[in-house]
Design an enzyme around this catalytic site. Structure first.
Site, short mmCIF file in Angstrom:
data_model
loop_
_atom_site.label_atom_id
_atom_site.label_comp_id
_atom_site.label_asym_id
_atom_site.label_seq_id
_atom_site.Cartn_x
_atom_site.Cartn_y
_atom_site.Cartn_z
N TRP A 1 -20.73 16.56 9.77
CA TRP A 1 -19.70 16.27 8.79
C TRP A 1 -19.72 17.26 7.64
CZ3 TRP A 1 -19.71 10.26 7.82
CH2 TRP A 1 -19.21 9.64 8.98
N THR B 1 0.85 -1.19 0.00
CA THR B 1 0.00 0.00 0.00
C THR B 1 0.89 1.24 0.00
OG1 THR B 1 -0.06 -0.01 2.40
CG2 THR B 1 -1.86 -1.14 1.26
N GLU C 1 -5.71 -3.24 -1.85
CA GLU C 1 -6.26 -4.41 -1.17
C GLU C 1 -7.37 -5.09 -1.96
OE1 GLU C 1 -5.58 -1.48 0.10
OE2 GLU C 1 -5.05 -1.57 2.22
N LYS D 1 -15.21 17.34 10.98
CA LYS D 1 -16.38 17.40 11.84
C LYS D 1 -16.48 18.80 12.42
CE LYS D 1 -18.58 13.31 13.03
NZ LYS D 1 -18.72 12.24 13.98
P1 AMP Z 1 -4.58 2.81 -3.26
O1 AMP Z 1 -4.42 1.55 -2.51
O2 AMP Z 1 -3.33 3.61 -3.36
O3 AMP Z 1 -5.17 2.57 -4.59
O4 AMP Z 1 -5.59 3.72 -2.44
C1 AMP Z 1 -6.90 3.30 -2.20
C2 AMP Z 1 -7.71 4.47 -1.71
O5 AMP Z 1 -7.80 5.48 -2.72
C3 AMP Z 1 -9.15 4.14 -1.39
O6 AMP Z 1 -9.31 3.55 -0.12
C4 AMP Z 1 -9.80 5.52 -1.47
O7 AMP Z 1 -9.59 6.26 -0.29
C5 AMP Z 1 -9.03 6.16 -2.59
N1 AMP Z 1 -9.79 6.06 -3.83
C6 AMP Z 1 -9.65 5.16 -4.82
N2 AMP Z 1 -10.52 5.41 -5.82
C7 AMP Z 1 -11.26 6.48 -5.44
C8 AMP Z 1 -12.32 7.22 -6.03
N3 AMP Z 1 -12.81 6.92 -7.23
N4 AMP Z 1 -12.84 8.25 -5.33
C9 AMP Z 1 -12.37 8.58 -4.11
N5 AMP Z 1 -11.35 7.94 -3.52
C10 AMP Z 1 -10.80 6.90 -4.17
#
Ligand code: AMP
Length: 545
Positions: free
Chosen positions: A444, A185, A330, A439
């Site tokens: 929110w 990650t 994930e 918040k």
């Molecule tokens: P990553 O593992 O780097 O792909 O990050 C995943 C995270 O990116 C997710 O848990 C979201 O918080 C964010 N994310 C991915 N796609 C979107 C989307 N279309 N809109 C908003 N947040 C997103």
């Protein structure tokens, strides 16, 4: 009663065999700065066999980790399929990680071999002495002799090494639940966490990418893979391309809007994938120098929320459909994809397309409130998104066995850390990461909604919103704005622009104008750094009355 069906494992070795024979005329091409160098899938199959033979010569066998430290290019694509097909585990290293994180993940994964692009050798050379398990480094697209090997490490030239290998290899078909690849990650807090994909999960996920509910790849597509191969399993593009016979166009290190537009003009891709910050740059590039990009049938955008104004600009000015999708490292990563339901048109269709998308049958989703109870999918109730399914991780990698961290897993569900709502017909709308939620007086305020609205102002190039402490309301939003080149706008004007889009109490009074929003290693807004800049007094804040 058991079925009569054959128990054939889903295997990336089978995928390689299929792609290099029945789809053998399809191609992967890499942009060189002025044209492309191209390899057919048939040639890729032979090169994959040579790489597998070379790796076997190093003693690499089933389950051993092979790292890559590369741009998106032909050689990376070969490694992406050859390594899992031989039963080893591909670990695409994020070239933009901070040095200590890069060293951490390579040691944690126990990478034994790393394939490195020549242009990245100077960077990699700094890490190599600290990589405890690496025994072989293969330098592709460059001069191997420039890399000083520490004791116990051998450095090889990709070209010379592979030239000496046979171009056939008996790729084993192994248990479909075996590890095929891993990604860490790219979060901004704590050590990166390892996710291990299986042959089965990658296969099923690739089928979803190919399906019309996903990205709908066909053999007529030319897929521009801007998303790095090290980011979240490359969004599944490589395996979906091999499965569908789509051609792949790799941008290598040419990731600025100018070169991206040049390669588009030359290669006319039909499909492209990247995070919103890249598309924001492309849009600005098109405004400065118009170009027809209507050859793109779809651009899939995810990783962060896509501002509606960006979607509309691409559609209305350039005839390009932006497809919004949500996912995580994930989740392989494809979770939801924003195809509107049948029959909706006009503004209603846009409202669906703005969402993070609809969940497919394989991804179960639910929302959980602060009290741990599941909240209804009524399109209004907010909760933390939890998901489960055949391509969603059940734990994080640890050399001693998977780690099921209760902060991240809840009774077999993955806790995503994303907060949002789900409509009765399965569309997800995210309002925030749980750690980014603002918040104010107990209510929110969605930083995503504010960002999306501010970026809709023609003078704004980027906008990031964080919560900052407030004596009266506990927390209030602070908007960090990057103005478009040559544009001017004052905080009052921007707040007035939001006035008809938000309740009065939600309108931000704190504004700061900055040169650039800090970004993470995969090009998302790094709000942790922005918060630190605020806490350190590095931002000049205008507070409106
Ligand atoms: P990553 O593992 O780097 O792909 O990050 C995943 C995270 O990116 C997710 O848990 C979201 O918080 C964010 N994310 C991915 N796609 C979107 C989307 N279309 N809109 C908003 N947040 C997103």
């Amino acid at each position: 009663m058991l079925s009569t069906m054959q128990d054939e494992p889903l295997s990336l070795a089978t995928l390689l065999k299929y792609a290099s024979t029945f789809q053998g005329e399809s191609t992967v091409s890499t942009w060189t700065g002025s044209g492309v160098r191209t390899m057919t899938y048939r040639e890729m199959g032979a090169e994959a066999a040579r790489l597998a033979n070379a790796l076997r010569g190093f003693g690499i066998g089933v389950g051993d980790r092979v790292g890559t430290f590369m741009w998106n290019n032909n050689e990376h694509m070969v490694a992406y399929i050859a390594v899992p097909a031989m039963g080893a585990v591909l670990h695409a290293l994020n070239i933009r990680l901070f040095p200590e994180q890069l060293v951490y993940v390579a040691n944690h994964a126990e990478d034994q071999v790393v394939i490195v692009d020549g242009s990245l050798v100077p960077m990699f050379a700094q890490y190599l002495p600290n990589l405890k398990t690496v025994r072989h480094v293969i330098v592709a697209n460059g001069d191997a002799s420039t890399l000083q090997a520490p004791e116990g490490v051998q450095v090889h030239s990709y070209t010379e090494l592979l030239a000496a290998q046979p171009d056939t290899f008996d790729f084993p078909v192994i248990d479909e639940r075996s590890a095929a690849a891993m990604c860490y990650t790219s979060g901004t807090t704590g050590d990166p966490k390892g996710v291990v994909y299986s042959h089965r999960s990658n296969w099923l996920h690739a089928m979803q990418v190919c399906s019309p509910m996903g990205m709908g790849f066909t053999g007529s597509d030319n897929v521009l893979a801007i998303v790095p191969l090290f980011h979240a399993n490359a969004w599944g593009l490589p395996y979906a391309a091999l499965m569908s016979g789509a051609n792949v166009l790799m941008p290598d290190r040419f990731l600025q809007p100018g070169p991206l537009l040049e390669m588009m003009a030359d290669q006319l891709p039909t499909f492209a994938a990247a995070v919103p910050t890249i598309w924001g740059g492309v849009l600005a590039g098109l405004a400065a120098k118009p170009q027809d990009i209507s050859h793109l049938r779809t651009a899939v955008v995810g990783g962060s929320a896509v501002p509606p104004s960006m979607m509309r600009a691409f559609q209305e000015q350039h005839g390009v459909r932006i497809l919004h999708a949500w996912g995580m490292t994930e989740t392989s990563p494809l979770g939801s994809v924003a195809h509107p339901p049948a029959g909706v048109t006009g503004e209603e269709e846009w409202e669906y397309r703005y969402t993070q998308g609809r969940f497919p049958a394989s991804v179960q989703a639910r929302l959980v409130g602060d009290d741990g109870a599941v909240v209804p999918n009524d399109g209004e109730s907010l909760g933390e998104l939890e998901v489960r399914g055949p391509w969603i991780t059940a734990s994080y990698y640890s050399p001693d066995g998977g780690v099921i961290d209760p902060d991240k897993f809840d009774d077999g569900w993955l806790r995503t850390g994303d907060v949002g709502k789900i409509s009765p017909n399965g569309y997800l709308t995210l309002v925030d990461r749980s750690k980014d939620v603002i918040k104010s007086g107990g209510e929110w305020i969605s930083s995503v909604d504010l960002e999306n609205a501010v970026i809709g102002h023609p003078s704004v190039a980027e906008a990031a919103v964080i919560g900052v402490p407030d004596e009266k309301w506990d927390e209030r939003p602070l908007v960090a704005v990057v103005l478009a080149e040559g544009a001017e706008a004052k905080a009052e004007e921007l707040r007035d622009f939001l006035a008809d889009k938000f309740a009065k109490w939600q309108l931000p009074e704190r504004w700061t104008f900055i040169a650039e929003v800090p970004k993470t290693s995969v090009g998302k807004f790094d709000k942790k750094r922005l918060r630190a800049q605020y806490a350190d007094g590095d931002l000049t804040v205008t507070t409106l009355s």
